[in-house]
Enzyme design. Structure first.
Site, PDB file in Angstrom:
ATOM      1  N   SER A 187     -28.273 -57.761  47.809  1.00 22.96           N
ATOM      2  CA  SER A 187     -29.541 -57.947  47.108  1.00 22.96           C
ATOM      3  C   SER A 187     -29.270 -58.018  45.614  1.00 22.96           C
ATOM      4  CB  SER A 187     -30.472 -56.778  47.408  1.00 22.96           C
ATOM      5  OG  SER A 187     -29.993 -55.634  46.729  1.00 22.96           O
ATOM      6  N   LYS A 188     -30.345 -58.229  44.869  1.00 19.65           N
ATOM      7  CA  LYS A 188     -30.225 -58.394  43.421  1.00 19.65           C
ATOM      8  C   LYS A 188     -29.483 -57.236  42.737  1.00 19.65           C
ATOM      9  CE  LYS A 188     -34.037 -61.502  42.421  1.00 19.65           C
ATOM     10  NZ  LYS A 188     -33.422 -62.627  43.097  1.00 19.65           N
TER      11      LYS A 188
END
Ligand code: GLU
Ligand code: ZN
Length: 490
Positions: A255-256
């Protein structure tokens, strides 16, 4: 025994695969990897790779979000073989299929109010994991149904789950069996008449003639439900292969938090298409050896479903960076001309460079430094002295190489030698420096270090002779003069 070619044995059913992204605003590298695996499988088998945009969520599926997907796929040359299908244009077909299931008795009307259903959910006994619809409306009599319909009561359509179990052979995970008792009579058509994801996917895959579904592991629990829809519609389900999700280094879903996850970010950062295809191709799939480098053609030739690994793959940014460096080191100027020009223009527009370098300058700098950069952009960020005269000199370097007796005299003389030489190239540059070092009885290093600092402002980098040649005679002379003035004034 007759050896059968896999492609030939499949010849009467052409492989048709699809990538079915939901437009969410970015195209995640995990999605791209799914697209790539589908694309490679189609190319490997001589089949077709299709694209279906699952844009039924009106709030998120803006035209920009769709464009992001199209641009990402186009950058990576994962172009579909047929026109993309937009799921939102197919709602009538989904509704038609749901009604067919109602008519055949495979689906039934559920008039339960949202309040009743949420109460059911809240009442589910402790310890029971799943909420299951209690089939209240399955037991309505025909009269009751007629009455509700004539009263205009709203209803959803639910699939009536038959007894038994669902088994399928997943191309990655092997045999998977689920008892139908664990499956709820899930909704096909909502009370507002809109189809659910579960129904839409199956109807679209049938209409698109999909033979193999290669998608993320996160859909594995949907598969038994979807197989039930295929069966209810009298269709044979396709083959499934669920690819494990991509993890960050901490083994949590990528994820980010872990860094760049959208393909656009990689594109903008200057990653090459070859790097991304190579890296994502080997992320969770292996040709049976532990190579790190593979090209497009080899991927097509070797890609197969048994090579997909069942344990999740870890995305390693350091490795992608390294790989990009490898590809850059092996590329010729003509392979990257256009991109380099774009970055040069950006660097000029942002004021990092004073004037837009011409293509000869860019090519010379590229050939000199391609083995040292990880990104095309680095050429202008980290080696901007190749394109603009230094306006400062590294402090340590100044102490070590400029503040020494005789330095300005040596630099002046070398400048004159360079000015007088006819062809300013590697051999003549080296000749001048070696001759002077002998004549003045100083080590070559005593000339090389101040020259480098004078011409680049820094103390490291590519070989000096090569660097001077790439800078060209005029720039070298001008820069030495500038440094001599600077030393004399300070
Ligand atoms: N649209 C779904 C997603 O983005 C994929 C559906 C599928 O591949 O079946 O996760
Ligand atoms: Zn009901």
């Amino acid at each position: 025994m007759i050896k059968r070619d896999k492609n030939i044995s499949n010849s009467n059913t052409e492989v048709r695969v699809r990538f079915a992204p939901s437009p969410t605003g970015d195209l995640h590298v995990g999605g791209v990897r799914t697209a790539l695996f589908n694309y490679l499988y189609a190319r490997h088998t001589g089949g077709k790779f299709l694209l279906r945009i699952e844009d039924t969520d009106k709030k998120r599926s803006t035209s920009q979000a769709v464009q992001v997907i199209l641009d990402g796929l186009s950058w990576l040359e994962l172009e579909p073989d047929e026109e993309p299908i937009y799921q939102s244009t197919r709602i009538d077909r989904h509704i038609e299929a749901a009604n067919k299931l109602l008519d055949s008795g495979c689906a039934y009307r559920c008039f339960c109010s949202p309040e009743r259903l949420s109460a059911l959910r809240d009442e589910k006994p402790d310890g029971e994991k799943l909420y299951m619809y209690d089939r209240h409306c399955l037991n309505l009599s025909n009269d009751e149904i007629e009455k509700k319909l004539s009263d205009g009561e709203k209803y959803a359509l639910r699939l009536k789950i038959p007894e038994g179990e669902i088994s399928f052979n997943d191309g990655v995970h092997g045999n998977i069996t689920v008892s139908n008792r664990e499956i709820d009579d899930f909704i096909l058509l909502r009370r507002d008449g809109t189809p659910t994801y579960m129904l839409a996917v199956v109807v679209d895959d049938i209409d698109m003639g999909i033979t193999n579904i290669i998608r993320g592991d996160d859909h594995i629990s949907n598969t038994p439900k979807q197989i039930l829809i295929y069966r209810a519609l009298g269709q044979t389900p396709p083959e499934f292969a669920h690819v494990p999700l991509i993890m960050g280094p901490d083994k949590k879903r990528l994820s980010k938090r872990h860094g760049a996850t959208s393909i656009t970010e990689y594109h903008n950062a200057g990653y090459l298409l070859k790097t991304m295809i190579n890296y994502l191709g080997l992320l969770g799939w292996s040709p049976g050896d532990d190579r790190n480098i593979i090209n497009h053609e080899e991927l097509i030739e070797l890609f197969d479903i048994p090579g997909i690994q069942s344990k999740s793959a870890v995305f390693d940014e350091t490795k992608v960076r390294w790989l990009n460096g490898q590809y850059l080191g092996n590329s010729e100027y003509r392979d990257v001309t256009e991109e380099l020009n774009t970055f040069a223009r950006q660097a000029t527009e942002s004021g990092m460079l004073i004037t837009m370098p011409d293509s000869k300058q860019i090519e010379a700098a590229w050939m000199l430094l391609k083995n040292r950069v990880h990104f095309l952009k680095d050429l202008f960020d980290d080696y901007r002295y190749m394109f603009r005269d230094p306006d400062s000199y590294n402090n340590k370097g100044v102490k070590k190489h400029f503040r020494k007796p005789g330095v300005t005299e040596h630099l002046e003389m070398l400048k004159n030698d360079f000015a007088n030489v006819e062809s300013f190239e590697l051999d003549s540059i080296e000749g001048i420096i070696r001759n002077r070092s002998e004549e003045w009885e100083v080590s070559a290093g005593k000339l090389i270090h101040p020259l480098r600092l004078a011409c680049s402002g820094v103390t490291g980098g590519a070989g000096l002779f090569e660097m001077l040649e790439a800078l060209g005679k005029d720039a070298v002379i001008r820069r030495i003069q500038k440094a001599v003035n600077w030393i004399s004034n300070g």
